[in-house]
Design an enzyme around this catalytic site. Structure first.
Site, PDB file in Angstrom:
ATOM      1  N   LYS A   1     -13.841  -5.476   4.666  1.00  0.00           N
ATOM      2  CA  LYS A   1     -13.918  -5.267   3.312  1.00  0.00           C
ATOM      3  C   LYS A   1     -12.524  -5.516   2.486  1.00  0.00           C
ATOM      4  CE  LYS A   1     -16.717  -0.819   4.439  1.00  0.00           C
ATOM      5  NZ  LYS A   1     -17.793  -1.163   2.966  1.00  0.00           N
TER       6      LYS A   1
ATOM      7  N   GLU B   1     -22.982  -1.599   9.110  1.00  0.00           N
ATOM      8  CA  GLU B   1     -22.633  -0.871  10.436  1.00  0.00           C
ATOM      9  C   GLU B   1     -23.638  -0.278  10.133  1.00  0.00           C
ATOM     10  OE1 GLU B   1     -20.552   1.484   8.343  1.00  0.00           O
ATOM     11  OE2 GLU B   1     -20.429  -1.267   8.511  1.00  0.00           O
TER      12      GLU B   1
ATOM     13  N   ARG C   1     -26.378   1.529   9.586  1.00  0.00           N
ATOM     14  CA  ARG C   1     -27.931   0.540  10.195  1.00  0.00           C
ATOM     15  C   ARG C   1     -28.428   0.440  11.878  1.00  0.00           C
ATOM     16  NH1 ARG C   1     -28.606  -3.747   5.420  1.00  0.00           N
ATOM     17  NH2 ARG C   1     -27.364  -1.996   5.091  1.00  0.00           N
TER      18      ARG C   1
END
Length: 509
Positions: A279, A351, A353
C-alpha cells in the site's frame, strides 16, 4: 488486555434535588421557529425563563451542541447542560436514535464528571433504553498507552436517567441490555484502537479468551500448525509473510434448546501492509483497524451470551497479519482454500476475502441457519456509501432482516445488489477463481467472491448468507460525533445483537 470501565446506569423519577449529581442534562431541539426547550422536570417558571433565554445564550439545539450553564437549586447539580437533539417536529415523537445520540454526545462531552443525570424527554420504554445505550456508548476512553493521565478526563462513571417510567417493570432488563451492549461495543473499539505492536494474531486470540471469561462460551484456537495441517490455505497464504503467524479462533455460545443457529465470520487482519502489493504509506497506520470485523463478531457473541439469548451463535475470527517478506504470497501464486477450491492471487492487498473464504467454509460445515460475515473489506465501500454507512449484500432473507435490525439499533446500513455479470470477472486462467475482478463496483465484486464459498445446508440449498462491509463506519478519522469517539466505533455489534433477538422473535423469514 482490554480494560474498559463500564458506566453504571440507573433511573430516577423523584425530584432532581433529592438525587444530587455533577450535572443535569436537558434537551433542546431545533424547531420551526428556533431552539425549543424540550420536556423536562424543571418547575414551570424555571423552564419558561430558560426557554426565553436560549437564543441569547447561543443555544441552537443542533445535534452535538452541549452548552454548560450554572446549575439551578432545584436540579441538585452545580452544572446545567443544554444538549442539542437536532431537528424536532411539534407533535411528533422523538426518534430513539436521536435520543441515543444526544445522550451519548452529552456523556462523551462531560468526561471528567463522575455522575450525570440525563433528563431528556421519555414517553416510552424504548426512549429510556435508547438514552441508556447512548450513555453507555458515550462513556468511553482509550488511554492504555499514555505514560501519564495528566490532562486526561476520565469517562462519566454514573449515568442517571430521569424519567416517569423509572418504576416500569421492564426497566431493569433494558438497563442490563444497554450495559452489555456498551461493554461489547467499547471492547470492540479498544481492540480496534490497539496498536499492531501489541495486537497481532496470537495476542488477539488471547484477548478473545480473556474477554470470554465468566461467560458460557467455548473458545477454540487453531495455531499455524493446525491451520496448515487442516488445509486453511487462505489464512495461511495471507499470514505466512509475517513472523507473527496466523490464527483461527472459534467462539461458540450454545444454549441447550436454541431456537436457531447463526454463524458470524469476521475479518481479523491485525495489520495490512498490502503484502507484496504494498500500500502507499499515506494512511497505512489506519490499517491497524483491518481486524474490526473479527472484533465485532467476537463481542457480538459475547453480548448474546451475556444476555442469555436462546440462539446458538458462533463467531469465526480469521486472524492474520499481511506483511511483505521472502515468505509472503506473491501475485500469481495459487492457494488451495479450506474445502478444496483454488484461488489465483492477483493482488495480495485483496487479502481479506482470502481469510474470510476459509472462515465461511468452516462455518458452512456446521449447517447454521444463516451465515453473516463482517469485514473492513474494500475501499470501494467508502466510494459507494461514505464513511458512516455499511454495505450489506447477499440473500434477501438475511439482508432485509439485517436492515430491519440496523434500523432498530440506530446504525446505518444499505442493501446493495450482487449483479450476475460480476461473477465472470473473477474467473482465472489457472485456478477456480481469481481474488480480484471488476474494478468498478469493487465492493460487490468482493462479495461475489465470498459467495462462492458459502456452503449448502442439509436441504441441499445454499445456506442463507449476508456480507457486511464496514470499511468506512468501523473507524472514525474525523471529529467525535454523537456517541462515537475518534478511531474505533464498534459499529455493527448492536445490529447483530438486534438481529439475533429478531431471529428468536421469529421476525426474519
Amino acid at each position: 488486555m482490554i480494560k474498559n470501565v463500564d458506566v453504571t446506569l440507573s433511573t430516577l423519577s423523584r425530584s432532581l434535588a433529592k438525587s444530587p449529581s455533577d450535572a443535569v442534562v436537558l434537551g433542546v431541539g431545533q424547531g420551526a421557529d428556533g431552539p425549543e426547550l424540550l420536556a423536562n422536570p424543571l418547575t414551570a417558571k424555571s423552564a419558561e425563563t430558560l426557554a426565553a433565554s436560549l437564543k441569547g445564550l447561543g443555544v441552537t439545539g443542533a445535534a452535538d451542541q452541549a452548552v454548560r450553564l450554572p446549575g439551578l437549586p432545584e436540579t441538585g447539580a452545580p452544572v446545567l447542560v443544554l444538549a442539542g437533539l437536532g431537528k424536532v417536529t411539534a407533535g411528533q415523537p422523538i426518534p430513539a436514535e436521536t435520543l441515543r445520540r444526544a445522550a451519548g454526545s452529552a456523556v462523551r462531552q462531560l468526561a471528567g464528571l463522575a455522575t450525570v443525570t440525563l433528563a431528556l424527554p421519555t414517553t416510552t420504554l424504548a426512549d429510556v433504553a435508547a438514552i441508556a445505550e447512548g450513555a453507555a456508548l458515550g462513556a468511553y476512553s482509550y488511554t492504555e498507552f499514555r505514560s501519564s493521565q495528566d490532562g486526561l478526563k476520565a469517562p462519566v462513571r454514573n449515568a442517571v436517567i430521569h424519567t416517569a417510567l423509572a418504576d416500569h417493570e421492564e426497566v431493569p432488563a433494558a438497563l442490563k441490555r444497554a450495559t452489555l451492549l456498551g461493554k461489547a461495543v467499547n471492547a470492540t473499539r479498544s481492540l480496534v484502537n490497539q496498536p499492531p505492536s501489541h495486537l497481532y494474531p496470537e495476542s488477539f486470540a488471547e484477548a478473545a479468551k480473556d474477554l470470554a471469561k465468566g461467560l458460557p462460551v467455548k473458545v477454540t484456537v487453531w495455531d499455524e500448525k493446525r491451520l496448515e495441517k487442516e488445509g486453511f490455505g487462505g489464512i495461511m497464504g495471507v499470514g505466512k509473510g509475517s513472523t507473527r503467524q496466523p490464527r483461527l479462533v472459534k467462539v461458540e455460545y450454545a444454549p441447550a434448546k436454541a431456537a436457531a443457529k447463526i454463524a458470524l465470520v469476521g475479518k481479523g487482519i491485525t495489520f495490512d501492509t498490502g503484502g507484496i502489493s504494498l500500500k502507499p504509506a499515506l494512511g497505512m497506520g489506519d490499517m491497524k483497524s483491518d481486524m474490526a470485523g473479527a472484533a465485532v463478531v467476537l463481542n457480538t457473541v459475547l453480548a448474546i451470551a451475556g444476555l442469555g439469548l436462546n440462539v446458538k451463535a458462533t463467531a469465526w475470527l480469521c486472524i492474520a497479519e499481511n506483511m511483505p517478506s521472502g515468505a509472503a504470497t506473491r501475485p500469481a501464486d495459487v492457494l488451495t482454500m479450506f474445502g478444496g477450491k483454488t484461488v489465483e492471487v492477483l493482488n495480495t492487498d485483496a487479502e481479506g476475502r482470502l481469510v474470510m473464504a476459509d472462515g465461511i467454509v468452516a462455518a458452512s460445515q456446521e449447517y447454521p441457519d444463516a451465515i453473516i460475515d463482517v469485514a473492513t473489506l474494500t475501499g470501494a465501500q467508502l466510494i459507494a456509501l461514505g464513511n458512516r454507512t455499511a454495505g450489506i449484500m447477499g440473500a434477501d432473507s438475511v439482508t432485509s432482516a439485517l436492515k430491519t435490525a440496523a434500523d432498530r439499533a440506530g446504525e446505518l446500513v444499505w442493501p446493495m445488489p450482487l449483479p450476475e455479470e460480476l461473477r465472470a470477472s473473477i474467473d482465472s486462467q489457472v485456478a477456480d477463481l481469481a481474488n480480484i475482478g471488476e474494478r468498478h463496483g469493487g465492493m460487490m465484486t468482493a462479495a461475489v467472491f465470498l459467495q462462492e464459498f458459502v456452503g449448502k445446508g442439509k436441504d441441499g440449498e445454499q445456506i442463507p448468507w449476508a456480507h457486511v462491509d464496514i470499511a468506512g463506519p468501523s473507524f472514525n478519522n474525523g471529529s467525535p460525533y454523537g456517541y462515537n469517539h475518534k478511531q474505533g466505533t464498534g459499529c455493527t455489534v448492536r445490529t447483530l445483537v438486534a438481529y439475533a433477538e429478531d431471529v428468536i422473535a421469529g421476525t426474519p423469514a
